[in-house]
Design a protein around this motif. Structure first.
Motif: not given
Length: 400
Positions: A277-280, A295-296, A300-302
């Motif tokens: 959530v935070l990454a996007i 983006v990286a 990885a999180g997805l």
């Protein structure tokens, strides 16, 4: 054939197939540049690759539950490559949609049977299944590099060269099929697993897969154009962003398989979606080159839950492994394309940043679904020694 050899061949074959899923998104900037397609039009191309496959995915899964169909591996790999190879040759929009749709059907047909065979070859190992999934991630990561090469040669007219991975993947599938035939391991009796289907949990897992798919395909479709806009129109900036989005999945899949052995699949997936959530949000709103870091992280999180969702689905539906594999592995990518036209239309009406902002919500919804799930393996694990109940004390022995 040894397990490691089988998994290696299946992983490389998976890479050769998933190149064509990644290629659709990688071709989007070329379609915009050479044919002046709008965001909505290029979203339609992504939709063509995913709409029929989303419908056909459960069908192929059900078929592979009933009959062993290992021949689908080479046949579907070839179809996936031929469709993409032809997609750049005609300026006719309808023909382009048709060729991309044929490629999507090929990719769709590949996944349920390959996941069933990979699970069988892995003997239930989360790490081995992570390697199989990582093969697909590598294919995604190679796609933008291959398309960049096509663009350097002369653009869409050179897409026939993209059939090369399909030929390699077909060759990789043949030794696996030969090994299966020698072992006589091509009947449902050998692959049906005992157990009771947990349909309720599988439906919840499917919703988590759908939300993840919308986030991943939405980013994959537009991240290249978004990076170009953010980095003063540089095509290289767009290619780098898409490559990073796909490459991060390699690390994510391997990390997920390793972490699940220690903390369990549901727990690891839950934490991964929370971080995503935070990454996007960072992808959409972080300034300048900092976007690439997010983006990286988003990639990885997805992908940490990716292979874990496959085996969870198979465990929730032990009597319908093909159906479970088709939905969790195939729909994990394909169904997100159904939302891409909505994002494209919104981007045409407002801006790409505004259109991508709702994607922040998707991993949060996946996290909510995982809050309701349990890991079937948890009940099979022995309790730590300190948590095990002491045996009932024996009756004292009376000594006369």
């Amino acid at each position: 054939m040894r397990r490691r050899t089988s998994i290696t061949l299946l992983s490389v074959g998976h890479a050769c197939v998933d190149i064509y899923q990644g290629t659709v998104a990688a071709l989007v900037p070329l379609f915009v540049a050479e044919r002046a397609y709008t965001y909505a039009a290029v979203s339609g191309i992504v939709l063509a690759a995913t709409l029929l496959s989303s419908i056909a995915q459960p069908v192929f899964g059900a078929l592979t539950d009933r009959w062993a169909m290992p021949w689908l591996l080479p046949a579907s790999t070839l179809l996936g490559g031929v469709g993409i190879a032809l997609s750049g040759l005609s300026g006719n929009y309808t023909l382009t949609l048709l060729f991309v749709a044929l490629s999507g059907i090929g990719v769709t047909a590949y996944h349920p049977e390959s996941a069933r065979i990979a699970r069988e070859a892995s003997e239930g190992s989360h790490t081995a299944m992570a390697y199989f999934s990582t093969g697909g991630n590598i294919g995604f990561a190679l796609a933008p590099l291959m398309v960049a090469g096509i663009a350097a040669l002369g653009g869409l007219s050179w897409t026939p060269l993209l059939v090369a991975p399909a030929l390699a993947g077909t060759a990789m599938a043949l030794p696996v099929l030969h090994a299966l035939a020698r072992r006589g391991n091509t009947t449902r009796e050998n692959t049906t697993r005992a157990g009771r289907d947990d349909v309720t949990s599988f439906v919840r897992l499917t919703f988590a897969v759908v939300f993840r798919s919308i986030a991943f395909v939405g980013l994959g479709t537009f991240i290249s154009l978004y990076a170009q806009h953010r980095m003063t129109g540089s095509a290289a900036a767009g290619t780098a962003a898409l490559f990073l989005l796909y490459l991060g999945g390699v690390a994510g899949s391997l990390l997920g398989g390793s972490a699940a052995n220690r903390w369990g699949r549901v727990t690891v997936s839950r934490w991964s979606y929370a971080v995503t959530v935070l990454a996007i949000a960072g992808v959409v709103w972080a300034p300048g080159p900092a976007m690439y870091l997010f983006v990286a992280l988003a990639s990885a999180g997805l992908y940490v839950p990716f292979s874990l969702q496959i085996t969870l689905g198979q465990d929730y539906l032990p009597n319908r492994v093909g159906t479970a594999s088709g939905i969790t592995l195939g729909l994990a990518v394909s169904i997100g394309g159904l939302a891409s036209p909505v994002i494209g239309v919104l981007a045409d009406a407002t801006s790409l940043r505004t259109a991508l902002t709702p994607l922040i919500l998707m991993p949060a919804l996946s996290w909510l679904m995982f809050r309701t799930l349990r890991d079937p393996e948890a009940s099979k694990r022995p309790l730590p020694a300190e948590q095990q109940e002491d045996p009932a004390p024996s009756s004292p022995v009376r000594v006369d």
